[in-house]
Scaffold this motif. Structure first.
Motif, short mmCIF file in Angstrom:
data_model
loop_
_atom_site.label_atom_id
_atom_site.label_comp_id
_atom_site.label_asym_id
_atom_site.label_seq_id
_atom_site.Cartn_x
_atom_site.Cartn_y
_atom_site.Cartn_z
N LEU A 1 27.68 36.46 42.08
CA LEU A 1 28.51 37.59 42.47
C LEU A 1 28.22 38.82 41.61
O LEU A 1 28.07 39.93 42.12
N TYR B 1 33.57 40.53 51.15
CA TYR B 1 34.49 41.60 50.73
C TYR B 1 33.78 42.63 49.86
O TYR B 1 34.07 43.82 49.92
N GLY B 2 32.85 42.16 49.03
CA GLY B 2 32.12 43.09 48.17
C GLY B 2 31.31 44.09 48.97
O GLY B 2 31.30 45.29 48.66
N ASN B 3 30.62 43.62 50.00
CA ASN B 3 29.85 44.53 50.84
C ASN B 3 30.75 45.52 51.58
O ASN B 3 30.40 46.69 51.75
N LEU C 1 38.15 42.40 44.50
CA LEU C 1 37.68 41.37 45.43
C LEU C 1 38.65 40.19 45.47
O LEU C 1 38.98 39.67 46.55
N PHE D 1 36.11 46.29 40.05
CA PHE D 1 35.59 45.95 41.37
C PHE D 1 35.81 44.48 41.68
O PHE D 1 36.23 44.11 42.79
N PHE D 2 35.54 43.61 40.72
CA PHE D 2 35.65 42.17 40.94
C PHE D 2 37.11 41.74 41.00
O PHE D 2 37.45 40.80 41.71
N GLN E 1 28.55 47.62 39.60
CA GLN E 1 29.98 47.88 39.80
C GLN E 1 30.76 47.66 38.51
O GLN E 1 30.33 46.95 37.61
N CYS F 1 34.36 38.04 34.43
CA CYS F 1 34.60 37.58 35.81
C CYS F 1 34.91 36.09 35.86
O CYS F 1 35.68 35.64 36.73
N LEU G 1 33.79 36.32 48.94
CA LEU G 1 33.78 37.42 47.98
C LEU G 1 32.60 38.35 48.23
O LEU G 1 32.72 39.58 48.08
N LEU G 2 31.45 37.80 48.58
CA LEU G 2 30.30 38.64 48.90
C LEU G 2 30.58 39.49 50.13
O LEU G 2 30.19 40.67 50.19
N PHE H 1 26.36 42.59 42.68
CA PHE H 1 27.01 43.90 42.50
C PHE H 1 26.94 44.30 41.03
O PHE H 1 27.96 44.58 40.39
#
Length: 207
Positions: free
Chosen positions: A100, A163-165, A115, A111-112, A107, A83, A160-161, A104
Motif C-alpha cells: 500500500l 479507495y486510494g486510486n 483510506l 492519506f492512509f 502521499q 501505517c 484500500l488500493l 502511494f
C-alpha cells in the motif's frame, strides 16, 4: 494559537501570543506580572511545540534565532511503520501495508488514515441505506433500541488500493480546479482588458 476566523478566538490568540512573546523577552521571569528583580525568577528551559503549519503564527515568534525548527520528512520505512500502526487492529499484514505504501509513496501519512476511515464510512452509509434517511432521527434520538452498533469491517489491501486510486483522482480534480482559477485570474486576456475596463473603452468601440 491559530486564528481560524477573523473574529473567533481573537482575544485568546492575542493573549497566547503575548504570553509566549513575554517569555522570549523576559526569559528568566516566572510570571509576566512579576518585577525583573523579584525572587520568582527561574532558570531557562526549552519550550517544545509541535504543529502542522507554523506560518499562521505571529511572525516575530518563529523568526530564525528565536525558534529552532525541525521538519519531519518520513522515509519509506517510517511510513510503513506508521501505517502498520494505523491498520494494526484491522489485521492487515506487514506485506500488505508495504504494498500500500509503495503504491502511494508520495502521499502523506494522513492519506492512509483517510483510506481506513472510508471503509468505516461505507459501513455507516450501508446502515443509513437500510433504515432510510427519514429514519435516522428516530433511530438516534431517544430510541428504545439504543445507539446503533457496527461490526468491525473487513479491510483488504485490494479495497484500500481501490479507495486510494479514488482519492488520488479527487486530489487531481482539486488541482485542476485550482489551476483553472489561477489561469482565469491571471489570464493574459484579462490583464489586457484591465485598462480598458478602467477607462470604459473596449476593442471595436468607436472613440
Amino acid at each position: 494559537m491559530r486564528e481560524y476566523t477573523r473574529i473567533q478566538s481573537e482575544i485568546e490568540k492575542e493573549e497566547g501570543e503575548e504570553a509566549v512573546m513575554e517569555l522570549c523577552w523576559r526569559r528568566t521571569v516566572a510570571d509576566p506580572s512579576d518585577d525583573f528583580r523579584s525572587s520568582s525568577s527561574r532558570c531557562r528551559v526549552p519550550i517544545i511545540v509541535t504543529g502542522n503549519d507554523f506560518s499562521t503564527l505571529y511572525a516575530p515568534l518563529i523568526r530564525d534565532g528565536r525558534m529552532e525548527k525541525f521538519y519531519w520528512a518520513p522515509t519509506r520505512e517510517d511510513r510503513i511503520g506508521v501505517c502498520i500502526g494505523i491498520f494494526k487492529t484491522n489485521g492487515l499484514s506487514p506485506e500488505g501495508v508495504t504494498k500500500l505504501v509503495d503504491t502511494f509513496l508520495g502521499q502523506s501519512i494522513d492519506f492512509f488514515g483517510e483510506l481506513r476511515a472510508r471503509v468505516y464510512d461505507d459501513a455507516v452509509r450501508e446502515w443509513i441505506g437500510g433504515i432510510g434517511v427519514e429514519g435516522i432521527g428516530k433511530r438516534l434520538v431517544n430510541s428504545r433500541e439504543g445507539p446503533p452498533t457496527f461490526e468491525q469491517p473487513k479491510i483488504t489491501v485490494e479495497k484500500l488500493l481501490e479507495y486510494g486510486n479514488m482519492l488520488v483522482q479527487e486530489q487531481d480534480n482539486v488541482k485542476r480546479v485550482q489551476l483553472a482559477e489561477t489561469y482565469l485570474d491571471s489570464a493574459a486576456l484579462g490583464d489586457a482588458n484591465r485598462d480598458s475596463i478602467a477607462r470604459g473603452v473596449f476593442y471595436g468601440e468607436l472613440s
